[in-house]
Design a protein around this motif. Structure first.
Motif, PDB file in Angstrom:
ATOM      1  N   UNK A  22      -5.383 -35.655 -13.652  1.00 39.96           N
ATOM      2  CA  UNK A  22      -6.232 -34.639 -14.297  1.00 39.96           C
ATOM      3  C   UNK A  22      -5.901 -33.219 -13.846  1.00 39.96           C
ATOM      4  N   UNK A  23      -5.315 -33.102 -12.634  1.00 36.84           N
ATOM      5  CA  UNK A  23      -4.996 -31.770 -12.111  1.00 36.84           C
ATOM      6  C   UNK A  23      -3.942 -31.053 -12.932  1.00 36.84           C
ATOM      7  N   UNK A  24      -3.299 -31.758 -13.879  1.00 38.23           N
ATOM      8  CA  UNK A  24      -2.344 -31.079 -14.752  1.00 38.23           C
ATOM      9  C   UNK A  24      -3.047 -29.998 -15.562  1.00 38.23           C
ATOM     10  N   UNK A  25      -4.358 -30.157 -15.719  1.00 36.52           N
ATOM     11  CA  UNK A  25      -5.146 -29.145 -16.425  1.00 36.52           C
ATOM     12  C   UNK A  25      -5.237 -27.825 -15.692  1.00 36.52           C
ATOM     13  N   UNK A  26      -4.792 -27.785 -14.418  1.00 40.36           N
ATOM     14  CA  UNK A  26      -4.778 -26.526 -13.661  1.00 40.36           C
ATOM     15  C   UNK A  26      -3.641 -25.598 -14.082  1.00 40.36           C
ATOM     16  N   UNK A  27      -2.664 -26.158 -14.781  1.00 39.62           N
ATOM     17  CA  UNK A  27      -1.495 -25.358 -15.189  1.00 39.62           C
ATOM     18  C   UNK A  27      -1.776 -24.746 -16.559  1.00 39.62           C
ATOM     19  N   UNK A  28      -2.665 -23.777 -16.569  1.00 38.14           N
ATOM     20  CA  UNK A  28      -3.230 -23.270 -17.824  1.00 38.14           C
ATOM     21  C   UNK A  28      -2.227 -22.554 -18.711  1.00 38.14           C
ATOM     22  N   UNK A  29      -1.052 -22.203 -18.184  1.00 43.22           N
ATOM     23  CA  UNK A  29      -0.064 -21.480 -18.993  1.00 43.22           C
ATOM     24  C   UNK A  29       0.922 -22.377 -19.699  1.00 43.22           C
ATOM     25  N   UNK A  30       0.837 -23.692 -19.511  1.00 44.83           N
ATOM     26  CA  UNK A  30       1.822 -24.599 -20.081  1.00 44.83           C
ATOM     27  C   UNK A  30       1.873 -24.504 -21.605  1.00 44.83           C
ATOM     28  N   UNK A  87      -5.539 -43.590 -18.949  1.00 49.82           N
ATOM     29  CA  UNK A  87      -5.976 -42.769 -20.077  1.00 49.82           C
ATOM     30  C   UNK A  87      -5.286 -41.409 -20.059  1.00 49.82           C
ATOM     31  N   UNK A  88      -5.225 -40.784 -21.229  1.00 51.26           N
ATOM     32  CA  UNK A  88      -4.813 -39.376 -21.306  1.00 51.26           C
ATOM     33  C   UNK A  88      -5.976 -38.550 -20.766  1.00 51.26           C
ATOM     34  N   UNK A  89      -5.779 -37.780 -19.720  1.00 44.62           N
ATOM     35  CA  UNK A  89      -6.920 -37.074 -19.122  1.00 44.62           C
ATOM     36  C   UNK A  89      -7.481 -36.012 -20.065  1.00 44.62           C
ATOM     37  N   UNK A  90      -8.792 -35.935 -20.182  1.00 45.33           N
ATOM     38  CA  UNK A  90      -9.401 -34.897 -21.044  1.00 45.33           C
ATOM     39  C   UNK A  90      -9.068 -33.495 -20.571  1.00 45.33           C
ATOM     40  N   UNK A  91      -8.702 -33.347 -19.284  1.00 50.51           N
ATOM     41  CA  UNK A  91      -8.350 -32.021 -18.748  1.00 50.51           C
ATOM     42  C   UNK A  91      -7.128 -31.431 -19.442  1.00 50.51           C
ATOM     43  N   UNK A  92      -6.374 -32.278 -20.139  1.00 47.87           N
ATOM     44  CA  UNK A  92      -5.240 -31.769 -20.901  1.00 47.87           C
ATOM     45  C   UNK A  92      -5.708 -30.749 -21.944  1.00 47.87           C
TER      46      UNK A  92
END
Length: 975
Positions: free
Chosen positions: A521-529, A542-547
């Motif tokens: 879920x921490x991939x959601x921290x990379x807001x510039x992707x 699961x695909x994390x909702x943080x995406x």
């Protein structure tokens, strides 16, 4: 008001006027002239407004004004850098005793007043860095005492007047950075006292006058960035006092004059971006004071003279982007002052000389895009000052020594596309602050070093396409400065790292590895992707909702993993998505309607999952959708009638293997751009009449359904059908399809193709009465083309593969000389009698002639291979040629000027700046960011098409999809 009061106020007014008149009349002539100038200016700083006081008797104490002590006449006006705006005003010509006028770095506008010619005592005139327009007034020829004239950085135009060169006292003439046209006046040779002449960044044309050689005192000559042509004049060798010579960015040709060796004072020589003939004169090695020699992209040939090793003061040598050959002279190791050595994009070969290790001040070594081989000498890895080492696109090999870990100043090391092997030293990064590390396309093994971001400055980490193992270090996920992360096509395993908050990270590609576990879920921290590719791994969960926090995402590829569960509705926040691919997973549930917010989506790939609930109606709201892949799910029900409203669909619609029932809706015929339709493995009934209107088909798969006799009724000439029923499930199970498509470029975004489809079925063979013994056998005698081709390709050995397509594999067969063939092996089911029909069709194709089609030389059917292959004469891959054409359009350079592919690749890899690649005529259009982004997309497509290894090039379908998608996106934004 009574009469007395009126008389009283009138008396007061008369007294005020009298006093004011006496005060103004107290100013001398020059003061009055300055006050007149002041009144014409639109804006002046308070410091000048308060200082210039009309009540003073003289102006000698005013800010910026200096007077003669005896006559109180103004002799100097210096208002540089005050931000004054407005016209200069003709009153300047009334200051007859002026010797110095310095008004640089203001906002003066309008014409330069011709009245300046009245200031006959002027010695110094500086109007630079303003907004003056128009021509240089002819009256300046009257300034016979003028020694310095500085008019640079304005918007002056017209021709440089011949009369200007009648000022024989001129020592400094700065006219650069304007829009002057015409030629350099022949009278320039009159200025025998001239020390500095700068005319760069104008639109001057014609040749450099031979008379320039008369200016023997000239120390600085700058003619760069014009449209000058012809050869460098031989008379340049007379200018033995030269310290600086700049003639880059013109259209000069011919040889570089001999005699430069006389220039004992020459410190800077820049001859770049011209088209000289011949090579480098060895006597340049006699310019003993030379500190900078730059001759980039100038068509230089031959070897680098060993005499350059005599240049003890040389700190920068840049001979990049030429056609220099031979080896790097070891004598360059004697240039002890060298800090920058750039020899990239040439035709240099052999080994890197170990003598370069003696350059103990070297910071920048760029040797990429050559034919260098062998190992990098250990002496180079010991240069403590080294910051930039760029040697990509060569044939270098060897292991990286531990010495690289001691390079404290190392910032950028790019080794990609070589043959380096072994383990990357695990302590790399601990002692340096790396900015960029690019090891892609080598044979490195072992683990990823854990401390690459130790210096907390790493921007680019690209170590894809190697043989690295182990897990991704946690430091990679915690690297807050990372902008691009490319680890694809390795053997990495373990889980993805946890990602720290990083708004800078733009591009993440970890595809084609063996990564396991969930997407953190921490991939959601990379807001510039904007780009994520985690495909072809073994990710689970699961695909994390943080995406959904990644609102800048434009492309997501999570395909070919083991993901499960529903698509999170939070993904709807990713409004900029253009491509979303989660095919070949185990995702389930219905497709969430919240995804209607993906209004920029062009490609949606959900195939081979467990989605249910029918085709969602919200897809009609995605007006830019060009490809929809829903095959291999459990959607069920009927194909909805509104499917025809998806009229932007072009590249593909895949509804196969979903358990659909009922007839094809008539609205399907509205998809008039559609090229591929796959509806196989369903329970569809009825006829194919809905497809009659679609003439764009390249591939249609209707097998494993229950269509009735309507098969014979279709009027669509894109589909050849057998006169038979196909009610049995296996009636189309042995369809043999041969697809031959060759595409070419028309303008930039147009694809012209020839497509031929052959569909054979059992009823056709029976009706034709063709038996197995009618199969055509190839001639096996040694003189036959088949025999020669098979021998040249070692019986179609994989090492000769140059490309793969949907229907076969292409091999390169070199038969000596210019006899180069492309051999396509087309796989099909070789049933009895089918071959004769195949032969007839291939013979028909062979008669077709088109300037973009390769000539069909021969073909044969081989029962031992159970395949067909056709042989065509070939010059180059169509995709590669397409890419070269795109590069020519962007750069407006010729394909071999020098090697356009190598040049563009190197510039983009090192700068990622489109302005350094595109023709200058296009750069003005880049003020529109949409146009610039579109140009970048086209450039990236071109670079993919011109990949060194054919297997990495895209298909023409992928190319056109990308271009059309971007074009549609731009049109959408403009509308």
């Amino acid at each position: 008001m009574n009469l007395f009061s009126r008389h009283f106020f009138l008396l007061l007014w008369c007294c005020f006027v009298s006093v004011y008149a006496n005060n103004v009349s107290g100013l001398n002539h020059d003061g009055l002239a300055l006050m007149s100038l002041l009144r014409k200016w639109d804006s002046v700083p308070a410091s000048i407004a308060s200082s210039w006081n009309s009540s003073d008797s003289t102006s000698c104490s005013w800010l910026g004004v200096r007077c003669d002590h005896r006559s109180h006449s103004v002799v100097s006006l210096n208002l540089s850098g005050y931000g004054i705006s407005g016209p200069l005003g003709p009153e300047i010509g009334q200051l007859k005793q002026l010797k110095t006028v310095d008004l640089n770095t203001n906002h003066f506008s309008g014409d330069i007043p011709s009245q300046l010619g009245n200031c006959s005592l002027l010695e110094y005139l500086d109007l630079s860095t303003n907004s003056f327009i128009g021509a240089i007034p002819d009256s300046l020829k009257c300034l016979q005492n003028l020694q310095t004239l500085s008019l640079f950085s304005n918007s002056l135009s017209g021709e440089i007047p011949e009369s200007l060169f009648q000022n024989l006292t001129l020592q400094v003439l700065y006219l650069d950075t304007n829009t002057f046209n015409g030629s350099i006046p022949r009278s320039v040779g009159n200025l025998t006292e001239l020390l500095e002449l700068t005319l760069y960044s104008n639109q001057l044309s014609g040749t450099i006058p031979e008379s320039i050689g008369n200016c023997r005192k000239l120390q600085s000559l700058s003619l760069s960035s014009n449209k000058l042509s012809g050869s460098l004049p031989e008379s340049l060798t007379n200018l033995e006092s030269l310290v600086e010579l700049f003639v880059g960015h013109n259209s000069l040709e011919g040889g570089i004059p001999l005699g430069f060796g006389k220039f004992k004072n020459l410190e800077t020589l820049d001859l770049s971006f011209n088209s000289y003939s011949g090579g480098l004169p060895p006597d340049l090695g006699n310019c003993s004071s030379l500190k900078t020699m730059v001759i980039i992209h100038s068509n230089l040939r031959g070897a680098i003279p060993s005499s350059f090793g005599q240049l003890k003061k040389l700190s920068r040598l840049d001979l990049s982007e030429n056609r220099l050959s031979g080896t790097i002279p070891p004598e360059l190791g004697n240039c002890g002052s060298l800090m920058s050595l750039n020899l990239y994009t040439n035709e240099l070969e052999g080994k890197i000389p170990s003598e370069l290790g003696r350059l103990n001040k070297l910071e920048d070594l760029e040797l990429f895009n050559n034919h260098l081989s062998g190992e990098i000498p250990i002496s180079i890895w010991k240069i403590a000052s080294l910051k930039y080492l760029l040697v990509y696109n060569n044939s270098l090999s060897g292991e990286l020594p531990l010495e690289i870990t001691h390079l404290k100043n190392l910032r950028n090391m790019s080794l990609y596309s070589n043959q380096f092997f072994g383990v990357i030293p695990q302590s790399l990064g601990i002692n340096s602050s790396l900015l960029q590390l690019d090891f892609m396309d080598n044979k490195f093994t072992g683990e990823v070093p854990p401390n690459l971001c130790h210096g907390k400055q790493l921007r680019v980490l690209n170590i894809g396409r190697n043989q690295l193992q182990g897990s991704i270090p946690s430091g990679v996920g915690g690297c807050l400065t990372l902008w691009r992360l490319i680890l694809r096509e390795n053997n990495l395993s373990g889980a993805l790292p946890e990602f720290a908050e990083n708004p800078i990270l733009d591009h993440m590609d970890i595809s084609k590895n063996n990564i396991t576990g969930p997407i953190p879920p921490s991939i959601g921290n990379c807001s510039g992707l904007t780009f994520i590719d985690l495909s072809m791994n073994k990710l689970t969960g699961f695909i994390p909702p943080e995406l959904g926090n990644l609102i800048n995402l434009e492309e997501v590829n999570l395909s070919s993993n083991q993901l499960e569960g529903p698509l999170p509705s939070q993904l709807s926040k990713c409004h900029n998505l253009g491509k979303f691919d989660v095919g070949f997973n185990s995702l389930n549930s219905s497709i969430p309607p919240s995804l209607r917010n993906w209004t920029s989506l062009s490609t949606l790939i959900l195939n081979e999952n467990h989605f249910t609930g029918g085709i969602p109606h919200f897809l009609t709201e995605l007006g830019k959708l060009t490809e929809l892949q829903l095959g291999g799910n459990f959607l069920g029900g009927e194909i909805p009638s509104w499917i025809g409203s998806l009229q932007s669909l072009q590249y593909g619609l895949n509804l196969s293997s979903n358990g659909f029932v009922g007839e094809l809706p008539s609205g399907l015929g509205n998809l008039i751009k559609l090229e591929q339709l796959q509806i196989s493995n369903n329970n569809l009934t009825g006829t194919l009449a809905a497809l009659d209107k679609i003439h764009s088909f390249v591939l249609v798969n209707i097998s494993y359904n229950h269509f009735r006799d309507g098969l014979t009724c279709t009027k669509n000439r894109s589909i050849k059908l057998c006169d038979s029923q196909s009610s049995k499930r296996d009636s189309l199970s042995r369809v043999a399809v041969a697809l031959i498509a060759v595409a070419s470029v028309v303008a930039v975004f147009v694809l012209a193709g020839l497509v031929c489809m052959l569909i054979l079925c059992r009823r056709c063979r029976r009706d034709l009465g063709i038996e197995h013994d009618a199969e055509i056998a190839a001639q096996e005698d040694p003189s036959s083309l088949l025999h020669k081709v098979m021998q040249a390709t070692e019986n179609l050995n994989d090492r000769h593969i140059v490309g793969r397509g949907t229907h076969g594999t292409v091999y390169k067969a070199s038969l000596g000389g210019d006899k180069i063939y492309a051999v396509k092996k087309i796989v099909f089911t070789g049933h009895r009698g089918g071959n004769k029909s195949m032969v007839t069709e291939i013979q028909t194709i062979g008669k077709i002639r088109h300037r973009n089609l390769l000539k069909l030389e021969d073909f044969c059917l081989r029962k031992d291979y159970e395949n067909a292959f056709s042989t065509k004469k070939s010059k180059e891959s169509d995709v590669y040629s397409y890419g070269v054409v795109l590069l020519e359009l962007i750069t407006r350079k010729k394909a071999l000027d020098p090697n356009i592919v190598e040049w563009v690749t190197s510039v983009w890899s090192s700068t990622e700046d489109i302005n350094k690649i595109a023709d200058s005529g296009l750069r003005e259009e880049f003020l529109d960011s949409n146009i610039m982004n579109q140009a970048i997309d086209v450039l990236l497509v071109a670079l993919r098409c011109t990949e060194k290894e054919p297997g990495r090039r895209p298909t023409m379908r992928d190319v056109v999809r990308q271009l059309v998608k971007r074009n549609a996106s731009i049109r959408g934004k403009r509308s």
